[in-house]
Design a protein around this motif. Structure first.
Motif, PDB file in Angstrom:
ATOM      1  N   PRO A   1       3.475   1.000   8.508  1.00 46.51           N
ATOM      2  CA  PRO A   1       4.654   0.752   7.669  1.00 46.51           C
ATOM      3  C   PRO A   1       5.791   0.135   8.478  1.00 46.51           C
ATOM      4  O   PRO A   1       5.921   0.404   9.686  1.00 46.51           O
ATOM      5  N   PRO A   2       6.644  -0.682   7.849  1.00 48.60           N
ATOM      6  CA  PRO A   2       7.744  -1.330   8.576  1.00 48.60           C
ATOM      7  C   PRO A   2       8.700  -0.354   9.248  1.00 48.60           C
ATOM      8  O   PRO A   2       9.235  -0.650  10.314  1.00 48.60           O
ATOM      9  N   ASP A   3       8.932   0.822   8.644  1.00 43.14           N
ATOM     10  CA  ASP A   3       9.871   1.755   9.262  1.00 43.14           C
ATOM     11  C   ASP A   3       9.285   2.412  10.507  1.00 43.14           C
ATOM     12  O   ASP A   3      10.002   3.072  11.253  1.00 43.14           O
TER      13      ASP A   3
ATOM     14  N   ASN B   1       1.180   9.888   5.840  1.00 42.21           N
ATOM     15  CA  ASN B   1       1.525   8.824   4.895  1.00 42.21           C
ATOM     16  C   ASN B   1       1.440   7.451   5.565  1.00 42.21           C
ATOM     17  O   ASN B   1       0.993   6.475   4.958  1.00 42.21           O
ATOM     18  N   ALA B   2       1.888   7.367   6.826  1.00 43.32           N
ATOM     19  CA  ALA B   2       1.832   6.099   7.549  1.00 43.32           C
ATOM     20  C   ALA B   2       0.389   5.649   7.755  1.00 43.32           C
ATOM     21  O   ALA B   2       0.071   4.457   7.649  1.00 43.32           O
ATOM     22  N   LEU B   3      -0.508   6.603   8.035  1.00 44.07           N
ATOM     23  CA  LEU B   3      -1.910   6.253   8.237  1.00 44.07           C
ATOM     24  C   LEU B   3      -2.573   5.834   6.935  1.00 44.07           C
ATOM     25  O   LEU B   3      -3.440   4.949   6.928  1.00 44.07           O
ATOM     26  N   GLU B   4      -2.181   6.452   5.837  1.00 43.81           N
ATOM     27  CA  GLU B   4      -2.731   6.018   4.546  1.00 43.81           C
ATOM     28  C   GLU B   4      -2.253   4.608   4.215  1.00 43.81           C
ATOM     29  O   GLU B   4      -3.015   3.781   3.711  1.00 43.81           O
ATOM     30  N   TYR B   5      -0.988   4.315   4.505  1.00 43.27           N
ATOM     31  CA  TYR B   5      -0.451   2.960   4.317  1.00 43.27           C
ATOM     32  C   TYR B   5      -1.264   1.972   5.152  1.00 43.27           C
ATOM     33  O   TYR B   5      -1.655   0.901   4.677  1.00 43.27           O
ATOM     34  N   ALA B   6      -1.517   2.348   6.406  1.00 41.96           N
ATOM     35  CA  ALA B   6      -2.254   1.456   7.302  1.00 41.96           C
ATOM     36  C   ALA B   6      -3.689   1.251   6.828  1.00 41.96           C
ATOM     37  O   ALA B   6      -4.230   0.147   6.911  1.00 41.96           O
ATOM     38  N   LEU B   7      -4.313   2.310   6.318  1.00 46.00           N
ATOM     39  CA  LEU B   7      -5.686   2.205   5.837  1.00 46.00           C
ATOM     40  C   LEU B   7      -5.778   1.231   4.663  1.00 46.00           C
ATOM     41  O   LEU B   7      -6.710   0.433   4.563  1.00 46.00           O
ATOM     42  N   VAL B   8      -4.792   1.290   3.770  1.00 50.81           N
ATOM     43  CA  VAL B   8      -4.780   0.403   2.610  1.00 50.81           C
ATOM     44  C   VAL B   8      -4.596  -1.047   3.047  1.00 50.81           C
ATOM     45  O   VAL B   8      -5.198  -1.972   2.479  1.00 50.81           O
ATOM     46  N   HIS B   9      -3.771  -1.276   4.068  1.00 49.50           N
ATOM     47  CA  HIS B   9      -3.455  -2.638   4.492  1.00 49.50           C
ATOM     48  C   HIS B   9      -4.406  -3.174   5.559  1.00 49.50           C
ATOM     49  O   HIS B   9      -4.304  -4.348   5.935  1.00 49.50           O
TER      50      HIS B   9
END
Length: 460
Positions: free
Chosen positions: A380-382, A360-368
């Protein structure tokens, strides 16, 4: 000037195979090593066009399409390497690395030489390494994962019931799938049931099947998951969530190897290998009277413990690269590179959600990420921690205020008392405690770390 006669003895002493070609790409000479690698006598090869000898390979197709040897490029000094897999006339497959050399003018009218090196053992070792780094969908090279691979392959040869244990998000479903795929039942069905997703009345019908009219809404007879998995494997995921009434019936199925559909009186034999998975401590549940002891021992014939991600941090870089490729494929884009600082940030994380949280963190990073590299600020911030988050007032020492997602504390108890009580109720299972509290697992871990730091004695 050299001739073939002066070179023949020298060429036959080489371990590499050598084929000499004329300008028409016909084989003029071949040494003993090349003859052995190709599995052909010299007379079978001489005067034949080179592409016909390496037929059905990428090199031959390129050569035929362009009309010249693609390995012999006069305009470049770089050696053009080509790895091919060739099926010999005797049926054996050989893996070769080949390259070409342009020859100076000579009396024998030789234009180029094709050099062959056997890399079959190299390919075999590469395959062994790949198998050691992953098993099915499981990825990891740490000692903990190597031990798990060994246990999986050993358990796969047996028909005994396996209990897969581990925190949420560690990949217990992948372990179950690897057990099935490497077992003698791999050609049979693989059926998975998430026991926590169904209420008690539906779970019983889903597992054991039912007859027409067995309950309201049962308009037709239906086979259950045990029957559907006949000859194969049945995964009972989150086995710790099944109610006591189902535990009794499941115990009978494991003992008798037969099921009785709801609404029927006769038993039906089944041939199913059962794999159970749970993130809960079943032994502690047995001690508290929440899980049947006899069923626990029926399930825990071959226990497998899947390590948490924080217990195998050396796998995070490899795992993150693999997960990022999968996520990028879903977005129809090339995976960006993980910066070195990003990998260090990932390896420093606690990952209470394990591999699922990492994905999930990598998908967040890919989007951003708007470039070709994922930097720490894209995470992600967390994950990145306070240094990369917006500035906020420092928390007041002591108990932090309850979030609006918590259940309401009773009798004026503070947040830490509620957390401690819930951890006791769940036998120390932090994922389950977070679920009961209504907070994320990351938030719970932060609260625990904060309380631990507050409990440390002052150095003054």
């Amino acid at each position: 000037m050299f001739t073939l006669n002066t070179l023949s003895r020298f060429l036959d002493s080489l371990e590499e195979g050598v084929l000499f070609l004329d300008r028409e790409r016909r084989v003029v000479a071949i040494n003993e090593a090349a003859s052995a690698l190709l599995g052909r006598d010299r007379d079978e090869v001489l005067r034949r066009p080179c592409p016909s000898i390496f037929a059905d390979t990428a090199c031959a197709r390129a050569c035929e399409a362009r009309g010249h040897c693609t390995l012999s490029q006069a305009q470049t000094s770089a050696r053009q390497l080509q790895d091919i897999s060739l099926s010999r006339p005797d049926g054996l497959a050989v893996h070769l690395r080949m390259w070409s050399l342009l020859l100076p003018p000579n009396q024998a009218d030789l234009y180029s030489a094709i050099i062959l090196r056997d890399r079959s053992r190299e390919v075999e070792l590469e395959g062994e390494v790949r198998e050691r780094l992953r098993l099915g969908g499981i990825v990891g090279h740490s000692p903990a994962m190597q031990t798990l691979y060994e246990k999986i392959l050993r358990a796969a040869t047996s028909d005994a019931t396996v209990l897969v244990m581990g925190e949420s998000g560690t990949g217990k479903e992948l372990v179950a799938r690897a057990l099935h795929d490497n077992s003698p039942r791999s050609s049979g069905p693989y059926i998975a049931v998430h026991c926590a997703a169904l209420p008690e009345n539906l779970l019983e019908a889903e597992l054991f099947g039912h007859t027409r009219g067995a309950f309201t809404g049962a308009a037709t007879a239906r086979a259950g998951r045990f029957e559907a998995a006949h000859g194969g494997t049945l995964l009972l995921d989150e086995i710790g969530e099944i109610p006591p009434s189902i535990q009794v019936k499941l115990l009978r199925v494991l003992q008798e190897r037969e099921i009785v559909r709801l609404g029927e009186n006769h038993a039906r034999p089944i041939d199913v290998r059962v794999i159970a998975a749970t993130h809960r401590d079943l032994a502690a549940m047995v001690r508290r009277g929440e899980f049947r002891e006899d069923l626990y021992y029926r399930l825990c014939v071959l226990p497998l413990e899947v390590p948490a991600l924080r217990e195998r941090r050396e796998d995070i870089a490899m795992l993150a690269t693999r997960l990022l490729e999968d996520v990028a494929r879903n977005y129809n884009r090339l995976p960006p590179e993980l910066a070195h600082d990003t990998i260090l940030q990932l390896e420093a994380g606690d990952w209470p959600g394990n591999v699922r949280q990492l994905a999930n963190a990598l998908e967040y990073a890919l989007v951003h990420c708007d470039g070709e590299r994922i930097l720490p600020r894209h995470l992600p911030p967390d994950i990145t921690g306070p240094a990369h988050q917006d500035t906020a007032p420092p928390p007041t020492p002591g108990a932090a205020p309850l979030t609006r997602y918590y259940r309401t504390p009773a009798n004026g108890e503070d947040e830490w008392t509620l957390i401690r009580q819930t951890l006791h109720e769940t036998g120390g299972n932090k994922a389950e405690a977070a679920r009961r509290l209504g907070m994320s697992r990351t938030t719970l871990w932060k609260r625990l770390r904060q309380n631990a730091s507050n409990q440390q004695p002052s150095k003054d």
